[in-house]
Motif scaffolding. Sequence first.
Motif, PDB file in Angstrom:
ATOM      1  N   VAL A   1      46.590  32.384  58.287  1.00 42.64           N
ATOM      2  CA  VAL A   1      47.658  31.445  58.624  1.00 42.64           C
ATOM      3  C   VAL A   1      47.056  30.097  59.009  1.00 42.64           C
ATOM      4  O   VAL A   1      45.908  30.012  59.439  1.00 42.64           O
ATOM      5  N   ASP A   2      47.833  29.047  58.839  1.00 41.63           N
ATOM      6  CA  ASP A   2      47.390  27.670  59.100  1.00 41.63           C
ATOM      7  C   ASP A   2      48.047  27.175  60.379  1.00 41.63           C
ATOM      8  O   ASP A   2      49.272  27.071  60.462  1.00 41.63           O
ATOM      9  N   ILE A   3      47.235  26.857  61.405  1.00 37.15           N
ATOM     10  CA  ILE A   3      47.799  26.395  62.677  1.00 37.15           C
ATOM     11  C   ILE A   3      47.394  24.954  62.992  1.00 37.15           C
ATOM     12  O   ILE A   3      47.479  24.522  64.135  1.00 37.15           O
TER      13      ILE A   3
ATOM     14  N   PRO B   1      46.539  37.601  59.999  1.00 39.10           N
ATOM     15  CA  PRO B   1      46.424  36.488  60.953  1.00 39.10           C
ATOM     16  C   PRO B   1      45.291  35.508  60.627  1.00 39.10           C
ATOM     17  O   PRO B   1      45.385  34.334  60.985  1.00 39.10           O
ATOM     18  N   ASN B   2      44.257  35.978  59.941  1.00 37.35           N
ATOM     19  CA  ASN B   2      43.144  35.099  59.586  1.00 37.35           C
ATOM     20  C   ASN B   2      43.500  34.126  58.471  1.00 37.35           C
ATOM     21  O   ASN B   2      42.712  33.232  58.154  1.00 37.35           O
TER      22      ASN B   2
ATOM     23  N   THR C   1      48.051  33.185  66.069  1.00 34.01           N
ATOM     24  CA  THR C   1      47.851  33.634  64.684  1.00 34.01           C
ATOM     25  C   THR C   1      48.380  35.047  64.464  1.00 34.01           C
ATOM     26  O   THR C   1      48.965  35.344  63.414  1.00 34.01           O
ATOM     27  N   THR C   2      48.210  35.926  65.443  1.00 38.58           N
ATOM     28  CA  THR C   2      48.717  37.298  65.314  1.00 38.58           C
ATOM     29  C   THR C   2      50.239  37.314  65.283  1.00 38.58           C
ATOM     30  O   THR C   2      50.862  38.031  64.480  1.00 38.58           O
TER      31      THR C   2
ATOM     32  N   ILE D   1      43.584  23.360  66.192  1.00 37.73           N
ATOM     33  CA  ILE D   1      44.510  24.207  66.930  1.00 37.73           C
ATOM     34  C   ILE D   1      45.579  23.335  67.593  1.00 37.73           C
ATOM     35  O   ILE D   1      45.283  22.224  68.031  1.00 37.73           O
TER      36      ILE D   1
ATOM     37  N   GLY E   1      51.435  36.004  61.969  1.00 38.04           N
ATOM     38  CA  GLY E   1      51.281  37.027  60.949  1.00 38.04           C
ATOM     39  C   GLY E   1      52.386  38.060  61.007  1.00 38.04           C
ATOM     40  O   GLY E   1      52.900  38.516  59.975  1.00 38.04           O
TER      41      GLY E   1
ATOM     42  N   CYS F   1      53.490  31.083  71.907  1.00 39.30           N
ATOM     43  CA  CYS F   1      54.092  31.489  70.638  1.00 39.30           C
ATOM     44  C   CYS F   1      55.583  31.155  70.611  1.00 39.30           C
ATOM     45  O   CYS F   1      56.105  30.644  69.605  1.00 39.30           O
TER      46      CYS F   1
ATOM     47  N   ARG G   1      53.349  31.460  57.405  1.00 35.69           N
ATOM     48  CA  ARG G   1      52.046  31.013  56.908  1.00 35.69           C
ATOM     49  C   ARG G   1      51.552  29.761  57.601  1.00 35.69           C
ATOM     50  O   ARG G   1      50.360  29.472  57.599  1.00 35.69           O
ATOM     51  N   ASN G   2      52.448  28.995  58.195  1.00 35.43           N
ATOM     52  CA  ASN G   2      52.079  27.748  58.863  1.00 35.43           C
ATOM     53  C   ASN G   2      53.082  27.476  59.973  1.00 35.43           C
ATOM     54  O   ASN G   2      54.065  28.204  60.153  1.00 35.43           O
TER      55      ASN G   2
END
Length: 392
Positions: A34-36, A31-32, A349-350, A52, A353, A275, A358-359
């Motif tokens: 990924v691109d949000i 999760p750390n 992000t979780t 964000i 993942g 989500c 990835r985005n």
Amino acid sequence: MGMWIGRNRKARVTYGFDEIALVPGRVTINPNEVDITFSLPRKTAEPLELKIPILASAMDGVVDVGFAIAMNKLGGLAVLNLEGVQTRYKNPQEVLQKIVDASKSEITALLQRIYQEPIQQGLIAARVRQIKDAGVVAAVSSIPQRAVEFGRIAQEAGADVFVVQSTVSTVRHISSEYKSLDLGKFCRDMRIPVIVGNTVGYDVTLDIMECGPAAVLVGVGPGAACTSRGVLGLGVPQVTATVDCAAARDAYFKKTSRYVPIITDGGMSKGGDVCKALACGADAVMVGSAFAKAHEAPGRGYHWGMATPHANLPRGTRIKVGATGSLKQILFGPAEVDDGSQNLVGAITTCMGNVGARNLPEFQQAEIIIAPSIRTEGKLFQTVQNVGMGTS
């Protein structure tokens, strides 16, 4: 398409957040990693980048100058209502306290009186400058009837984004009583990005995108403090609305090569809802009630709909959401509650993942299933004890 509801009449089956679920992917991602990030197009400059994909609603119980500054410093964007108490009263704190202290029986009439106070144009410029003086992005909102007037003032004061927002937005608004906003001309004349809303349909979203906005807001009546669906019987559940409007965005991009983001607005109080909105095709979300719970929110644990003060037909109410944590907690945690209303970014992000996205564009391709039992399956004890997923 649709099901028969009676002789010669069909209706479509539509879906809301509680009726679907996202399916885990074949590949999972840290999760750390990924691109949000969310990009809002601008005419003569590079896109406005947000760390964000979350905006705070232009509601008086959610956003004031201080909240707008705090939100942007944390990577999101908060929209200030130019037709609320912040522009009607030089010192709105006393007015906000009256709203908080009012009884259930008197609150609607009180709000109607409070919002009869004229808007002061000088306060519009002053509030924008206060936000800009903090070195952050300033986003403001008005209804279509005041957009030309207020847009000019806000833009000259340094605003970065202008939102034209109404219960239902269309390009072809017919009225013999007043002059309708020429949305295409307004978007062309404004130097700053214009976000337009709200809508829930494929065709009307295409119409709006033809006018040149930077983004489109999706949602009619799903907000926690909105009563439009009860008062007017109007609305489309947010999952179906988001999917339909995302299809319009993609069709418009294929036709013109111009990508117009859609922002799902309302109906999301927990991380799972956010989500699902993103996975259904939203490029970002606009949230109100979740942020009304922040210690920094001007409503002090209360939240009310934008149309609550309407003089003739109120379409909102005041609700108590409580002040549960700081804005940083609500966005990034650490969560101190078990209902998903804190650490919204961590939820995004979780989830990304776990579905292998990835985005955000990849997240929009996640597998979705119809799952009306998703909230109740195996959750009997939570429901009985009113904890976790058993809370309303």
